[in-house]
Design a protein around this motif. Structure first.
Motif, PDB file in Angstrom:
ATOM      1  N   MET A   1       0.848  -1.171   0.000  1.00 35.66           N
ATOM      2  CA  MET A   1       0.000   0.000   0.000  1.00 35.66           C
ATOM      3  C   MET A   1       0.898   1.239   0.000  1.00 35.66           C
ATOM      4  N   ARG A   2       0.617   2.171  -0.882  1.00 38.16           N
ATOM      5  CA  ARG A   2       1.490   3.341  -0.996  1.00 38.16           C
ATOM      6  C   ARG A   2       1.308   4.284   0.179  1.00 38.16           C
ATOM      7  N   ARG A   3       2.367   5.022   0.469  1.00 33.93           N
ATOM      8  CA  ARG A   3       2.327   5.993   1.569  1.00 33.93           C
ATOM      9  C   ARG A   3       1.409   7.150   1.213  1.00 33.93           C
ATOM     10  N   ILE A   4       0.773   7.674   2.208  1.00 32.09           N
ATOM     11  CA  ILE A   4      -0.113   8.818   2.027  1.00 32.09           C
ATOM     12  C   ILE A   4       0.726  10.084   2.097  1.00 32.09           C
ATOM     13  N   SER A   5       0.395  11.050   1.244  1.00 30.96           N
ATOM     14  CA  SER A   5       1.102  12.332   1.271  1.00 30.96           C
ATOM     15  C   SER A   5       0.145  13.431   1.692  1.00 30.96           C
ATOM     16  N   LEU A   6       0.709  14.562   2.052  1.00 30.62           N
ATOM     17  CA  LEU A   6      -0.108  15.713   2.458  1.00 30.62           C
ATOM     18  C   LEU A   6      -0.986  16.224   1.325  1.00 30.62           C
ATOM     19  N   ASP A   7      -0.610  15.934   0.085  1.00 31.71           N
ATOM     20  CA  ASP A   7      -1.343  16.452  -1.065  1.00 31.71           C
ATOM     21  C   ASP A   7      -2.352  15.465  -1.643  1.00 31.71           C
ATOM     22  N   ASP A   8      -2.489  14.296  -1.027  1.00 35.23           N
ATOM     23  CA  ASP A   8      -3.470  13.328  -1.503  1.00 35.23           C
ATOM     24  C   ASP A   8      -4.890  13.848  -1.293  1.00 35.23           C
ATOM     25  N   VAL A   9      -5.822  13.233  -1.988  1.00 36.75           N
ATOM     26  CA  VAL A   9      -7.238  13.561  -1.850  1.00 36.75           C
ATOM     27  C   VAL A   9      -7.882  12.440  -1.032  1.00 36.75           C
ATOM     28  N   VAL A  10      -8.511  12.821   0.076  1.00 35.74           N
ATOM     29  CA  VAL A  10      -9.109  11.846   0.979  1.00 35.74           C
ATOM     30  C   VAL A  10     -10.622  12.049   0.986  1.00 35.74           C
ATOM     31  N   THR A  11     -11.352  10.956   0.808  1.00 34.30           N
ATOM     32  CA  THR A  11     -12.813  11.019   0.866  1.00 34.30           C
ATOM     33  C   THR A  11     -13.308   9.985   1.874  1.00 34.30           C
ATOM     34  N   VAL A  12     -14.362  10.349   2.561  1.00 31.69           N
ATOM     35  CA  VAL A  12     -14.981   9.438   3.516  1.00 31.69           C
ATOM     36  C   VAL A  12     -15.672   8.332   2.724  1.00 31.69           C
ATOM     37  N   SER A  13     -15.469   7.097   3.147  1.00 29.86           N
ATOM     38  CA  SER A  13     -16.121   5.976   2.484  1.00 29.86           C
ATOM     39  C   SER A  13     -17.633   6.128   2.602  1.00 29.86           C
ATOM     40  N   PRO A  14     -18.370   5.754   1.572  1.00 34.36           N
ATOM     41  CA  PRO A  14     -19.819   5.988   1.560  1.00 34.36           C
ATOM     42  C   PRO A  14     -20.579   5.242   2.652  1.00 34.36           C
ATOM     43  N   ASP A  15     -20.024   4.176   3.207  1.00 31.02           N
ATOM     44  CA  ASP A  15     -20.715   3.390   4.226  1.00 31.02           C
ATOM     45  C   ASP A  15     -20.387   3.823   5.648  1.00 31.02           C
ATOM     46  N   VAL A  16     -19.739   4.996   5.810  1.00 32.84           N
ATOM     47  CA  VAL A  16     -19.322   5.448   7.137  1.00 32.84           C
ATOM     48  C   VAL A  16     -20.229   6.583   7.615  1.00 32.84           C
ATOM     49  N   VAL A  17     -20.686   6.444   8.848  1.00 41.77           N
ATOM     50  CA  VAL A  17     -21.445   7.502   9.505  1.00 41.77           C
ATOM     51  C   VAL A  17     -20.712   7.867  10.784  1.00 41.77           C
ATOM     52  N   SER A  18     -20.901   9.099  11.229  1.00 42.05           N
ATOM     53  CA  SER A  18     -20.245   9.546  12.454  1.00 42.05           C
ATOM     54  C   SER A  18     -21.266  10.176  13.384  1.00 42.05           C
ATOM     55  N   ARG A  19     -21.037   9.987  14.679  1.00 42.01           N
ATOM     56  CA  ARG A  19     -21.898  10.560  15.710  1.00 42.01           C
ATOM     57  C   ARG A  19     -21.035  10.907  16.917  1.00 42.01           C
ATOM     58  N   GLU A  20     -21.415  11.986  17.602  1.00 42.14           N
ATOM     59  CA  GLU A  20     -20.732  12.322  18.839  1.00 42.14           C
ATOM     60  C   GLU A  20     -21.412  11.576  19.980  1.00 42.14           C
ATOM     61  N   VAL A  21     -20.604  10.890  20.776  1.00 38.41           N
ATOM     62  CA  VAL A  21     -21.096  10.126  21.915  1.00 38.41           C
ATOM     63  C   VAL A  21     -20.201  10.428  23.110  1.00 38.41           C
ATOM     64  N   ALA A  22     -20.756  11.029  24.138  1.00 36.82           N
ATOM     65  CA  ALA A  22     -20.024  11.320  25.378  1.00 36.82           C
ATOM     66  C   ALA A  22     -18.724  12.081  25.115  1.00 36.82           C
ATOM     67  N   GLY A  23     -18.792  13.090  24.247  1.00 30.67           N
ATOM     68  CA  GLY A  23     -17.630  13.925  23.980  1.00 30.67           C
ATOM     69  C   GLY A  23     -16.603  13.317  23.049  1.00 30.67           C
ATOM     70  N   GLU A  24     -16.896  12.161  22.500  1.00 30.86           N
ATOM     71  CA  GLU A  24     -15.996  11.486  21.567  1.00 30.86           C
ATOM     72  C   GLU A  24     -16.733  11.273  20.261  1.00 30.86           C
ATOM     73  N   LEU A  25     -16.029  11.399  19.153  1.00 29.67           N
ATOM     74  CA  LEU A  25     -16.642  11.127  17.859  1.00 29.67           C
ATOM     75  C   LEU A  25     -16.484   9.639  17.564  1.00 29.67           C
ATOM     76  N   VAL A  26     -17.580   8.997  17.255  1.00 31.90           N
ATOM     77  CA  VAL A  26     -17.562   7.576  16.938  1.00 31.90           C
ATOM     78  C   VAL A  26     -17.904   7.415  15.464  1.00 31.90           C
ATOM     79  N   LEU A  27     -17.052   6.687  14.764  1.00 28.37           N
ATOM     80  CA  LEU A  27     -17.277   6.388  13.353  1.00 28.37           C
ATOM     81  C   LEU A  27     -17.788   4.959  13.262  1.00 28.37           C
TER      82      LEU A  27
END
Length: 97
Positions: A1-27
């Motif tokens: 797997m290639r190393r990630i660089s600062l200039d890469d484009v990152v997208t959230v996977s379509p099957d991921v949801v996030s919610r805040e729970v007790a002051g922590e973000l849960v994915l």
């Protein structure tokens, strides 16, 4: 797997949801039913990353919020993006140009 660089484009996977729970973000990856928790700084990184899609822009934003040496911040952001990619929570592509 290639190393990630600062200039890469990152997208959230379509099957991921996030919610805040007790002051922590849960994915949650709906496909694998895997949870992943982020602390305050990780939550900030996730927020900027999901909005702007660039590790470099994440570093710029987080550097304004927290007093941390830039080199350390870049290493930490890239390590988190690497871990998120390994868990299937984000997709990473090489920047065009």
């Amino acid at each position: 797997m290639r190393r990630i660089s600062l200039d890469d484009v990152v997208t959230v996977s379509p099957d991921v949801v996030s919610r805040e729970v007790a002051g922590e973000l849960v994915l949650l990856d709906l496909e694998s039913a895997t949870y992943f928790g982020l602390n305050e700084v990780g939550s900030r990184v996730w927020s900027v990353l999901s909005e702007l899609g660039s590790p470099r822009l994440v570093c710029d934003a987080v550097a304004r919020d927290y007093a941390v040496p830039r080199a350390q911040l870049e290493r930490d952001v890239l390590a988190l993006v690497q871990e998120l990619r390994a868990k299937g929570l984000v997709q990473v592509a090489k920047a065009e140009g």
